[in-house]
Design a protein around this motif. Structure first.
Motif, short mmCIF file in Angstrom:
data_model
loop_
_atom_site.label_atom_id
_atom_site.label_comp_id
_atom_site.label_asym_id
_atom_site.label_seq_id
_atom_site.Cartn_x
_atom_site.Cartn_y
_atom_site.Cartn_z
N ASP A 1 0.74 -1.12 0.03
CA ASP A 1 0.13 -0.06 -0.01
C ASP A 1 0.98 1.06 0.01
N VAL A 2 2.24 1.23 0.28
CA VAL A 2 3.08 2.21 0.29
C VAL A 2 3.14 2.89 -1.23
N SER A 3 2.86 2.02 -1.98
CA SER A 3 2.68 2.32 -3.41
C SER A 3 1.60 3.61 -3.67
N LYS A 4 0.67 3.48 -2.97
CA LYS A 4 -0.41 4.33 -3.12
C LYS A 4 -0.57 5.57 -2.30
N ASN B 1 6.99 -5.70 -9.94
CA ASN B 1 8.13 -4.93 -9.26
C ASN B 1 7.78 -3.66 -8.71
N GLU B 2 7.26 -3.47 -7.80
CA GLU B 2 6.65 -2.12 -7.40
C GLU B 2 7.10 -1.85 -5.83
N LYS C 1 12.85 -2.15 -6.07
CA LYS C 1 12.50 -0.52 -5.94
C LYS C 1 12.51 -0.08 -4.37
N ASN C 2 12.66 -1.11 -3.70
CA ASN C 2 12.74 -0.61 -2.34
C ASN C 2 14.09 -0.40 -1.70
#
Length: 410
Positions: free
Chosen positions: A300-303, A363-364, A377-378
């Motif tokens: 959820d950090v991608s949002k 890969n997000e 990507k982290n």
């Protein structure tokens, strides 16, 4: 390597709800014991195997041979017809779009289905002799996917031989299948209120400082959240050691069975707030300055930009940050378009070098790809994640009891 809990009567249970399955296990054991046959094989186990299941488990199925080149698979796939995918994730739609551009003579149809509903759907279809899907993309359901779908051969592990060396363990040889990405549940904090991660130990959440300030998504609605708490129970020795490190003394149990249950009990006693889902938790702690913290999905950090949250996840909590929630890729038993299915799985894996376009949706930020040749990507790598192993067999049989314990705390 950690020993796994042994099922006393073997696998092959059919109910996709661990609660029902555990009840069935207990009932079967009592019945066999009463009849003096507990030491023999379970007739139920054999009877529960799908009539058209493959011989042996997926763990014994050999990976693809080297002659299954992309070119050969494409030529065969063009003769097969439309590829059917059942997926729990919308990422499959993004991968399908680029796949159809790369291989224009193959059409892909993706149906989004929840993991437990997918198990029920595929079981009913296969038992009726209908082999509809080719590719399965799913999360675990407290070990039920492995116990009820993989071991009986309904879902089949597929890991191309030429890609396997780049795949990290446990997904190369030890896991029930290859996972194209993994997330996990962890603690998030508000970056307007806290400059650095406010906690380092799960037992911090039980202290007066966080009384009434800890939020979580409801584990009764999300198997992955329940898996985190069940894993704490299964690994209670770790939780006891973390307690001693936090408070400088051995843990004292208050009517509970072990340190995992004790943690859940103390969490509720400290005013745990249970919300519907992960987004609700992050809305509660991340929309404005807040000293509350919450358990949510790492992905959820991608949002953050989309939702307007001021939040960050914590990636190092003692004794372990969390347990993986893996997005598995399987071939379905008797996939009618097997070559197309294998080609699509290779596409989603990013191909031989892991750099293919099909990998992009997986890969997000907040997700990790367990391949040594794929750059995350982290801030930290997959190898640096401080996670418990996912012990599906143990979770399968422990989760009903933990679920009941959770309900009693509410």
């Amino acid at each position: 390597m950690k020993m796994k809990w042994k099922n006393p009567i073997g696998s092959g249970l059919r109910s996709y709800k661990p609660g029902k399955a555990a009840v069935l296990v207990l009932g079967t054991v009592l019945l066999l014991t009463a009849c003096g046959k507990a030491g023999g094989s379970s007739p139920d186990a054999d009877a529960s195997k799908p009539a058209n299941a493959v011989q042996g488990s997926s763990q014994t199925k050999k990976p693809a041979a080297n002659n299954e080149t992309v070119e050969a698979l494409y030529e065969q796939a063009k003769q097969e017809g439309k590829l059917i995918v059942y997926s729990t994730s919308g990422r499959a739609n993004d991968a399908a779009e680029t796949f159809m551009k790369q291989y224009p003579e193959i059409k892909v149809e993706v149906s989004k289905v929840k993991s437990d509903e997918m198990m029920d759907k595929v079981t009913k279809e296969q038992d009726a002799g209908q082999f509809n899907p080719d590719v399965i993309i799913t999360k675990e359901v407290s070990g039920a996917v492995e116990e009820e779908m993989v071991k009986p051969g309904r879902y089949i592990k597929y890991l191309p031989e030429d890609l396997a060396p780049m795949v990290d363990e446990p997904y190369r040889t030890q896991a029930e299948g290859y996972a194209n990405y993994l997330e996990f549940r962890t603690v998030f904090y508000n970056t307007e209120h806290y400059k650095t991660a406010p906690i380092t130990n799960w037992w911090d959440l039980t202290t007066p400082e966080y009384k009434g300030k800890v939020y979580t998504a409801d584990p009764l609605s999300s198997p992955a959240f329940m898996d985190l708490f069940t894993t704490m129970v299964v690994n209670s020795e770790d939780m006891a050691a973390a307690y001693k490190e936090k408070f400088g003394k051995d843990i004292e149990l208050h009517g509970t069975e072990n340190a995992g249950y004790e943690f859940i009990q103390q969490l509720f006693a400290n005013g745990l707030v249970v919300l519907k889902g992960s987004d609700d938790v992050l809305d509660a702690i991340g929309k404005a300055d807040s000293d509350a913290i919450g358990l949510a999905v790492s992905g959820d950090v991608s949002k953050v930009e989309e939702k307007g949250w001021s939040i960050l996840p914590i990636y190092d909590i003692k004794p372990k940050t969390s347990v993986p929630d893996s997005g598995y890729l399987f071939l379905a038993n008797k996939a009618p378009h097997e070559a197309a299915g294998k080609l699509f799985i290779r596409w989603m894996m990013g191909g031989k070098d892991g750099q293919g376009e099909g990998m992009n949706p997986f890969n997000e930020v907040g997700s990790w790809v367990p391949r040594s040749d794929v750059k995350t990507k982290n801030e930290i790598s997959f190898e640096q994640l401080n996670l418990w192993n996912y012990d599906g067999e143990a979770l399968y049989f422990a989760s009903p009891k933990v679920r009941d314990f959770w309900i009693k705390q509410k």
